[in-house]
Design an enzyme around this catalytic site. Structure first.
Site, PDB file in Angstrom:
ATOM      1  N   THR A 178      -3.025  -1.228  43.381  1.00 38.69           N
ATOM      2  CA  THR A 178      -3.102   0.192  43.048  1.00 38.69           C
ATOM      3  C   THR A 178      -4.323   0.507  42.187  1.00 38.69           C
ATOM      4  O   THR A 178      -4.814  -0.363  41.462  1.00 38.69           O
ATOM      5  CB  THR A 178      -1.825   0.585  42.271  1.00 38.69           C
ATOM      6  N   TYR A 198       4.374  -1.096  34.976  1.00 41.40           N
ATOM      7  CA  TYR A 198       4.091  -1.259  36.414  1.00 41.40           C
ATOM      8  C   TYR A 198       2.643  -1.666  36.639  1.00 41.40           C
ATOM      9  O   TYR A 198       2.350  -2.680  37.280  1.00 41.40           O
ATOM     10  CB  TYR A 198       4.408   0.049  37.169  1.00 41.40           C
ATOM     11  N   GLU A 205      -4.044   2.254  39.681  1.00 39.21           N
ATOM     12  CA  GLU A 205      -3.531   2.402  38.312  1.00 39.21           C
ATOM     13  C   GLU A 205      -3.942   1.234  37.414  1.00 39.21           C
ATOM     14  O   GLU A 205      -3.866   1.341  36.195  1.00 39.21           O
ATOM     15  CB  GLU A 205      -2.009   2.550  38.330  1.00 39.21           C
TER      16      GLU A 205
HETATM   17  P1  NAD Z   1       8.078   0.639  47.917  1.00 39.23           P
HETATM   18  O1  NAD Z   1       8.768   0.560  46.597  1.00 39.23           O
HETATM   19  O2  NAD Z   1       8.351   1.788  48.812  1.00 39.23           O
HETATM   20  O3  NAD Z   1       8.382  -0.674  48.764  1.00 39.23           O
HETATM   21  C1  NAD Z   1       8.409  -1.951  48.199  1.00 39.23           C
HETATM   22  C2  NAD Z   1       9.117  -2.879  49.169  1.00 39.23           C
HETATM   23  O4  NAD Z   1       9.115  -4.201  48.599  1.00 39.23           O
HETATM   24  C3  NAD Z   1      10.581  -2.503  49.412  1.00 39.23           C
HETATM   25  O5  NAD Z   1      10.868  -2.555  50.793  1.00 39.23           O
HETATM   26  C4  NAD Z   1      11.357  -3.582  48.648  1.00 39.23           C
HETATM   27  O6  NAD Z   1      12.626  -3.877  49.238  1.00 39.23           O
HETATM   28  C5  NAD Z   1      10.402  -4.760  48.722  1.00 39.23           C
HETATM   29  N1  NAD Z   1      10.610  -5.720  47.628  1.00 39.23           N
HETATM   30  C6  NAD Z   1      10.720  -5.426  46.304  1.00 39.23           C
HETATM   31  N2  NAD Z   1      10.916  -6.569  45.607  1.00 39.23           N
HETATM   32  C7  NAD Z   1      10.887  -7.584  46.507  1.00 39.23           C
HETATM   33  C8  NAD Z   1      11.020  -8.997  46.404  1.00 39.23           C
HETATM   34  N3  NAD Z   1      11.212  -9.592  45.215  1.00 39.23           N
HETATM   35  N4  NAD Z   1      10.934  -9.750  47.524  1.00 39.23           N
HETATM   36  C9  NAD Z   1      10.740  -9.157  48.741  1.00 39.23           C
HETATM   37  N5  NAD Z   1      10.635  -7.831  48.898  1.00 39.23           N
HETATM   38  C10 NAD Z   1      10.701  -7.051  47.790  1.00 39.23           C
HETATM   39  O7  NAD Z   1       6.520   0.512  47.582  1.00 39.23           O
HETATM   40  P2  NAD Z   1       5.290   1.185  48.318  1.00 39.23           P
HETATM   41  O8  NAD Z   1       5.061   2.523  47.738  1.00 39.23           O
HETATM   42  O9  NAD Z   1       5.433   1.017  49.771  1.00 39.23           O
HETATM   43  O10 NAD Z   1       4.115   0.248  47.802  1.00 39.23           O
HETATM   44  C11 NAD Z   1       3.719  -0.920  48.527  1.00 39.23           C
HETATM   45  C12 NAD Z   1       2.619  -1.629  47.764  1.00 39.23           C
HETATM   46  O11 NAD Z   1       1.510  -0.752  47.593  1.00 39.23           O
HETATM   47  C13 NAD Z   1       3.030  -2.074  46.369  1.00 39.23           C
HETATM   48  O12 NAD Z   1       2.461  -3.328  46.117  1.00 39.23           O
HETATM   49  C14 NAD Z   1       2.441  -1.013  45.462  1.00 39.23           C
HETATM   50  O13 NAD Z   1       2.135  -1.556  44.186  1.00 39.23           O
HETATM   51  C15 NAD Z   1       1.196  -0.633  46.214  1.00 39.23           C
HETATM   52  N6  NAD Z   1       0.729   0.753  45.988  1.00 39.23           N
HETATM   53  C16 NAD Z   1       1.536   1.828  46.221  1.00 39.23           C
HETATM   54  C17 NAD Z   1       1.045   3.125  46.038  1.00 39.23           C
HETATM   55  C18 NAD Z   1       1.870   4.355  46.354  1.00 39.23           C
HETATM   56  O14 NAD Z   1       1.362   5.474  46.194  1.00 39.23           O
HETATM   57  N7  NAD Z   1       3.098   4.241  46.834  1.00 39.23           N
HETATM   58  C19 NAD Z   1      -0.247   3.320  45.572  1.00 39.23           C
HETATM   59  C20 NAD Z   1      -1.033   2.204  45.309  1.00 39.23           C
HETATM   60  C21 NAD Z   1      -0.545   0.929  45.549  1.00 39.23           C
END
Ligand code: NAD
Length: 353
Positions: free
Chosen positions: A133, A158, A135
């Site tokens: 991210t 986070y 962030e």
């Molecule tokens: P999300 O919370 O929607 O999905 C996370 C997924 O990971 C879920 O399906 C969950 O079941 C799985 N998970 C969590 N812990 C786990 C574990 N210990 N073992 C296996 N699976 C596990 O998140 P997202 O918004 O889809 O984000 C995906 C990635 O992108 C993350 O790494 C996040 O940091 C990054 N990201 C997200 C955003 C955003 O705007 N949503 C922005 C920048 C970066």
């Protein structure tokens, strides 16, 4: 092509899996623990597709991760599994450290043991794409953009846990020579977004005539990226990105949170008119502690090196998103019911990230 995607039942992960299977025709193994944020319904468009397999597993489980590598034999790993909601990290950071730091470490180790035994082209072509991210860079003032050279300065539990995992991923590249690439992206939005986040929460609360909570004065600025543009970018980075590099991904769509919610209100006024305009539902609530003022990405590197560009601007993307929520009640109704339609974020507002 065989790709192991962690977190593939989450918001961005499911968009990546759908993209790899439906657009690229790749074989995908989704590895996901199915926490509250994981939802197999987000993979409904590829239900029964022979190119896709699902493994319910925790990335902290070394034996299961090793078995996944040894049996599936991935050519790429796209690591998206994470605890991702800032508000939840403020109320309890343990799961964030466990999954984002220890889990990423465990996955890197399983990948390294698998990769070390590969030979020739298979070894050279292997890619571990660590998805992170913007962030991790902290907060911007009025001006400036995050570049790949911006120093890390995370504010929340986070973003600190994501920063730690980015460093681990880069170290596995530098120390062991594993072909690692890191991507850092801005706030994603679009279909299948868990309804505790700002955009889906605002759409669904507006639909039900409930208040639309906004932290502070709503002045915080985020650079919004349509999730399908992001999925495409990640495919390109894994395919053509340079090993050892970082790529920032952003939509060049900066908006104040209040502008985002007002835009949703005006779309809802057109699509689902009420007696009073939806904007009257906006309610300002006490700000989130450590709430970063502004994030904005300079996406020049991915645009020039890989020829990627966000196809959706915020106006087109938000319209598609609102329409999707209105047409896909089957997906969000169970999630709304689980959280009683109310306390979706764990603090008192709706997290934009
Ligand atoms: P999300 O919370 O929607 O999905 C996370 C997924 O990971 C879920 O399906 C969950 O079941 C799985 N998970 C969590 N812990 C786990 C574990 N210990 N073992 C296996 N699976 C596990 O998140 P997202 O918004 O889809 O984000 C995906 C990635 O992108 C993350 O790494 C996040 O940091 C990054 N990201 C997200 C955003 C955003 O705007 N949503 C922005 C920048 C970066």
């Amino acid at each position: 092509m065989r790709v192991l995607v962690t977190g593939g039942a989450g918001f961005i992960g499911s968009a990546v899996v759908r993209h790899l299977v439906l657009v690229r025709n790749y074989n995908v193994l989704t590895v996901d623990k199915l926490t509250y944020a994981g939802n197999l319904a987000s993979l409904a468009p590829i239900d029964g597709n022979p190119l896709h397999r699902f493994l319910r597993a925790d990335i902290c489980d070394r034996a299961m991760m090793q078995e996944a590598f040894d049996s599936f034999k991935p050519e790429w790993v796209m690591h998206l599994a994470a605890e991702s909601h800032v508000d939840r990290s403020i109320t309890g950071a343990r799961d964030f450290v466990e999954t984002n730091v220890i889990g990423s470490f465990t996955l890197l180790e399983a990948a390294r043991h698998y990769w070390q035994d590969l030979a020739g082209k298979a070894k050279a072509d292997f890619r571990f794409l660590h998805v992170s991210t913007d962030e991790v860079y902290g907060s911007l003032g009025e001006d400036g953009l995050f570049t790949e050279e911006t120093p890390y300065d995370p504010s929340s539990p986070y973003s600190a846990s994501k920063a730690a995992s980015d460093h681990l991923a880069k170290a596995w590249g530098r120390t062991y020579g594993m072909p690692v690439i890191v991507s850092n992206c801005s706030n994603n939005y679009g279909p299948y977004h868990f309804p505790e986040k700002l955009i889906p929460l605002s759409v669904l609360n507006a639909l039900e005539g409930k208040s639309l909570p906004i932290y502070g004065s709503g002045a915080n600025i985020r650079d919004w990226l349509f999730v399908e543009d992001h999925a495409r970018a990640l495919g390109l980075i894994a395919e053509r990105g340079r090993v050892g590099e970082t790529y920032n991904i952003g939509g060049r769509n900066e908006r104040r949170n209040i502008e985002v919610v007002r835009k949703i209100c005006s779309i809802m006024d057109n699509m689902r008119p009420r007696k009073a305009p939806h904007v009257r539902l906006i309610a300002y609530v006490a700000d989130r502690p450590g709430h970063d003022a502004r994030y904005a990405i300079d996406a020049t590197k991915i645009e020039t090196e890989l020829g990627w560009k966000a196809e959706e601007n915020f106006d087109t993307g938000i319209e598609k998103t609102v329409k999707w929520y209105l047409e896909n009640e089957w997906w969000w109704t169970p999630l709304r019911q689980e959280s009683s339609g109310g306390r979706l974020g764990l603090l008192n507002g709706s997290g934009d990230n």
